[in-house]
Design a protein around this motif. Structure first.
Motif, mmCIF file in Angstrom:
data_model
loop_
_atom_site.group_PDB
_atom_site.id
_atom_site.type_symbol
_atom_site.label_atom_id
_atom_site.label_comp_id
_atom_site.label_asym_id
_atom_site.label_seq_id
_atom_site.Cartn_x
_atom_site.Cartn_y
_atom_site.Cartn_z
ATOM 1 N N ASP A 158 0.790 -1.110 0.210
ATOM 2 C CA ASP A 158 -0.124 0.143 0.199
ATOM 3 C C ASP A 158 0.989 1.276 0.170
ATOM 4 O OD1 ASP A 158 -2.474 -1.501 0.147
ATOM 5 O OD2 ASP A 158 -2.332 -1.518 2.181
ATOM 6 N N MET A 159 0.766 2.126 -0.996
ATOM 7 C CA MET A 159 1.688 3.082 -1.031
ATOM 8 C C MET A 159 0.862 4.344 -0.601
ATOM 9 S SD MET A 159 4.177 1.853 -2.385
ATOM 10 C CE MET A 159 5.180 3.292 -2.620
ATOM 11 N N LEU A 160 1.193 5.097 0.477
ATOM 12 C CA LEU A 160 0.523 6.257 1.109
ATOM 13 C C LEU A 160 0.976 7.494 0.264
ATOM 14 C CD1 LEU A 160 0.915 4.967 4.833
ATOM 15 C CD2 LEU A 160 -0.747 4.581 2.999
ATOM 16 N N THR A 161 0.344 8.238 0.052
ATOM 17 C CA THR A 161 0.608 9.574 -0.628
ATOM 18 C C THR A 161 -0.086 10.962 0.217
ATOM 19 O OG1 THR A 161 -1.399 9.398 -2.053
ATOM 20 C CG2 THR A 161 0.712 8.442 -3.009
ATOM 21 N N GLY A 162 0.505 12.068 -0.265
ATOM 22 C CA GLY A 162 0.178 13.231 0.575
ATOM 23 C C GLY A 162 1.269 13.605 1.323
ATOM 24 N N SER A 163 1.095 14.789 2.083
ATOM 25 C CA SER A 163 1.670 15.427 2.981
ATOM 26 C C SER A 163 2.201 14.493 4.040
ATOM 27 C CB SER A 163 1.110 16.758 3.463
ATOM 28 O OG SER A 163 0.226 16.402 4.304
ATOM 29 N N THR A 164 3.210 14.811 4.982
ATOM 30 C CA THR A 164 3.715 14.214 5.911
ATOM 31 C C THR A 164 2.797 14.017 6.874
ATOM 32 O OG1 THR A 164 6.059 15.118 5.554
ATOM 33 C CG2 THR A 164 5.592 14.037 7.774
ATOM 34 N N LYS A 165 1.907 15.081 7.226
ATOM 35 C CA LYS A 165 0.778 15.085 8.165
ATOM 36 C C LYS A 165 -0.269 13.967 7.558
ATOM 37 C CE LYS A 165 -2.333 17.660 10.764
ATOM 38 N NZ LYS A 165 -2.758 19.025 11.234
ATOM 39 N N GLU A 166 -0.756 14.081 6.345
ATOM 40 C CA GLU A 166 -1.666 13.287 5.914
ATOM 41 C C GLU A 166 -1.214 11.695 5.792
ATOM 42 O OE1 GLU A 166 -3.811 16.433 2.617
ATOM 43 O OE2 GLU A 166 -1.901 15.231 2.138
#
Length: 262
Positions: free
Chosen positions: A238-246
């Motif tokens: 699962d690849m997580l994308t977005g800002s560090t917080k997201e």
């Protein structure tokens, strides 16, 4: 100190794409690039460093076919004074015990104070060093990452569980299997390669070694490789994308969903 180092010519995993051969009992060996076994390279470097401090000589020995000459000369160019090749069609297909039997016969051709092997080779069994020591009736230590000479004994180090270091004294003559990271193998330059290019390397067969052909080779092997296979491909990551917080928030949600966090 007279040191014998056992080396092996193996497929270079960094230069080859390894695939299973038809039939499944071996890898496909067409067009493979070969090199000296990585663990053995550390063993040769350690032997050279010991001789530089204590005096003596280093001999490298390899079991295989005529192509084995390239790795023997490479280790001689690194600094080993002599090489030895063990070549005989009767040796083909030997299991770990068969290989150790052949190496024992070679080791008994001269009085060696110390015999080194790599911790393991391309089959990953990590057994030849221990078998060789047993056949020679010599003390043995595996996964050695430190060697100090103290007269008739060696102070050796081994990394144990938890990253701790175990120190032991072992009497000479002995057999050690060397772990990677014990040193930094030196660069082999063109000058060293040229220096040993014309050096004669003795080639010994079963008759010269006094090895009974019936005790080695495929027919005598008690362990046989029956199958190689490529593990089934599982689900992708699962690849997580977005800002560090997201991404952090998504990771926390995944851990909760998988039971990793309450």
């Amino acid at each position: 100190m007279e040191i014998l180092v056992c080396v092996k010519r193996v497929p270079d995993s960094a230069e080859n794409e390894i695939s299973v051969a038809s039939g499944g009992a071996d890898i496909s060996r067409e067009d493979l690039v070969y090199a000296v076994n990585e663990w053995d390279n550390y063993a040769v470097e350690e032997a050279i460093q010991i001789v530089e401090r204590e005096g003596g000589s280093v001999t490298v020995v390899a079991l295989g076919d005529s192509d084995t000459e390239e790795v023997v000369r490479r280790e001689m160019a690194m600094g080993a004074e002599a090489g030895l090749m063990l070549v005989d069609d009767a040796f083909a297909g030997s299991d770990g015990l068969g290989v150790a039997t052949i190496l024992k016969a070679a080791a008994e051709k001269k009085s060696y104070d110390l015999i080194l092997t790599g911790a393991q080779a391309d089959d990953g069994a990590a057994q030849v060093g221990g078998m060789l020591a047993a056949l020679l009736d010599r003390p043995y230590a595996s996964l050695v990452n430190k060697v100090e000479v103290n007269g008739p004994t060696l102070r050796i180090g081994r990394e144990i569980e938890g990253g701790s270091q175990e120190l032991s004294d072992i009497d000479l003559p002995c057999v050690l299997s060397i772990q990677t990271g014990i040193n930094e193998p030196r660069y082999v330059g063109l000058r060293g390669i040229r220096k040993v290019a014309s050096v004669e390397i003795p080639v010994l067969d079963g008759a010269a070694l006094g090895v009974d052909a019936a005790a080695v080779g495929q027919a005598a092997a008690k362990v046989r490789r029956v199958d190689y296979f490529v593990p089934a491909v599982g689900a992708g990551a699962d690849m997580l994308t977005g800002s560090t917080k997201e991404v952090a928030a998504q990771l926390v949600d995944l851990l909760k969903a998988k039971g990793g966090l309450n």
